[in-house]
Design a protein around this motif. Sequence first.
Motif, PDB file in Angstrom:
ATOM      1  N   ASP A 237       0.740  -0.920  -0.096  1.00 22.52           N
ATOM      2  CA  ASP A 237       0.083   0.013  -0.047  1.00 22.52           C
ATOM      3  C   ASP A 237       0.818   1.393   0.085  1.00 22.52           C
ATOM      4  O   ASP A 237       0.366   2.346   0.344  1.00 22.52           O
ATOM      5  N   SER A 265      -1.676  -2.059  -3.920  1.00 19.99           N
ATOM      6  CA  SER A 265      -3.052  -1.459  -3.013  1.00 19.99           C
ATOM      7  C   SER A 265      -2.700   0.134  -2.828  1.00 19.99           C
ATOM      8  O   SER A 265      -3.682   0.415  -2.055  1.00 19.99           O
ATOM      9  N   SER A 267      -3.545   3.842  -2.579  1.00 20.86           N
ATOM     10  CA  SER A 267      -4.657   4.801  -3.270  1.00 20.86           C
ATOM     11  C   SER A 267      -3.794   5.696  -4.345  1.00 20.86           C
ATOM     12  O   SER A 267      -2.940   5.927  -4.340  1.00 20.86           O
ATOM     13  N   THR A 268      -5.149   5.811  -5.116  1.00 19.35           N
ATOM     14  CA  THR A 268      -4.680   7.029  -6.342  1.00 19.35           C
ATOM     15  C   THR A 268      -4.201   8.228  -5.667  1.00 19.35           C
ATOM     16  O   THR A 268      -3.030   8.669  -6.363  1.00 19.35           O
ATOM     17  N   LYS A 270      -2.555   8.964  -2.964  1.00 17.97           N
ATOM     18  CA  LYS A 270      -1.238   8.656  -2.218  1.00 17.97           C
ATOM     19  C   LYS A 270      -0.132   8.555  -3.231  1.00 17.97           C
ATOM     20  O   LYS A 270       0.734   8.887  -3.275  1.00 17.97           O
ATOM     21  N   CYS A 271      -0.594   7.512  -4.346  1.00 18.80           N
ATOM     22  CA  CYS A 271       0.310   7.317  -5.310  1.00 18.80           C
ATOM     23  C   CYS A 271       0.918   8.601  -6.056  1.00 18.80           C
ATOM     24  O   CYS A 271       1.942   8.734  -6.343  1.00 18.80           O
TER      25      CYS A 271
END
Length: 423
Positions: A237, A265, A267-268, A270-271
């Motif tokens: 994540d 995993s 998140s968009t 955070k990515c």
Amino acid sequence: MAAAGGQWSVFAVGSGGIEQLSTKIDDTTVMWALQRIQVGSGTFIRKKLVAIVCNGEKTPVMQRAKLKMQTGQAVDILGAHMTVEVMHPEDCNVERILGEVLPLMVADGGDFTVAKLREEYDKSLVETRVKRKFGLVKKKLRGFLAFQSLECRQEKPLAAPPNPQVPVSAPETVSAENMAPAETSKSKVEVTLTDALQAVATQNGTFNWVIMEPVKLGLHNAGCGGFEEMKDWLEPDKVMFCVFRVSFDATGAFKHVFVHWIGPSVSTVKCGQWNSKVPQAEEIVRSRMSVNLKKTAHNLDEMDLAEVMNELRRLTYNVDDNFGSLVAQQRASVCRDYLETVMKDVQRIQDSDAEVHEQPEPTDPKVEEEEEDTQDADETTELPTLEQALSVVQSIGGEWNWVLIQSGALPSRFSQSGAPPSS
């Protein structure tokens, strides 16, 4: 899997493929085996599970007929895609089994020939053996991590760049005797990101891999167990930034690979935030060492050792990776050479810190011999349960690629208590 109770037992497991399996078959009885055939890499990886019915040629006729009546149940337990029958161990050979598997691969839309299937089989065999060897020494390697658990990690601010010619002392940074008790697991001698990167940048440095976390670009962890160990500390994540040292020839020359990990995993939001730090992470690494190869991975399947080694070899020595007759041998040689350099790193650190524990625990000579024997890593006096063995063999990349089972009680020379090492 109710039938996997007392009626069925594991006779042997291994990572040496079809040839090793054939040496374990007893032709005085009927036995059943599951062999994993794995091809491809990354998102294109595929597997076929082959049930091999070993109708022992020397088995008394009446006994063989009685045991063969259980074949249907055994095949159901093994969960195979196809079944092959053999009469004696010599019939269980690579050419025969791969020849039976080839039509399945072609039917799945794969562009395979006998030669290419053999090449892929040899490649997966080497990777499985590498994973098995790392599994055997994993417990020992944990004593040389910068942090032995994520809970004990203390984020450190980035210090000034060190002198790249000064090696990091192994006893001062990663000695297990310098670790606090298990309930805290914190280093008495603090390890900073600077220390870890300094070690990776040095030929004989204490660490050969480092992972940076994405929030403050601090030290997530570092170790001396190489690429496979580094993979164990990647979080699904998070976005993470890694670098590891590679040496795979006799000259002592070494290279560095930078890995941009984007967890499956994450998140968009955070990515996007964390990916924006790639240039800064690269700058931190490049300020201390040259980077010879940069790789981005979105899952562990894309963290393929053979692919990384061959790409680095191609860039470094200008060797094309065409699918010629020697490719499988070259891939195997590169992986083995890299593994040997990692094992030398571990041994050197152990030698520099002879007393790893202040009060060493008693060791079983058989276990010690098993861990140190890299030539026959699958010989063991403890066997997993049937469920454990099948779970590993059926999994893509599992450290065992075959299991041999029999009907009835387990022979007295074996124990069915042990579990497979975590991967």
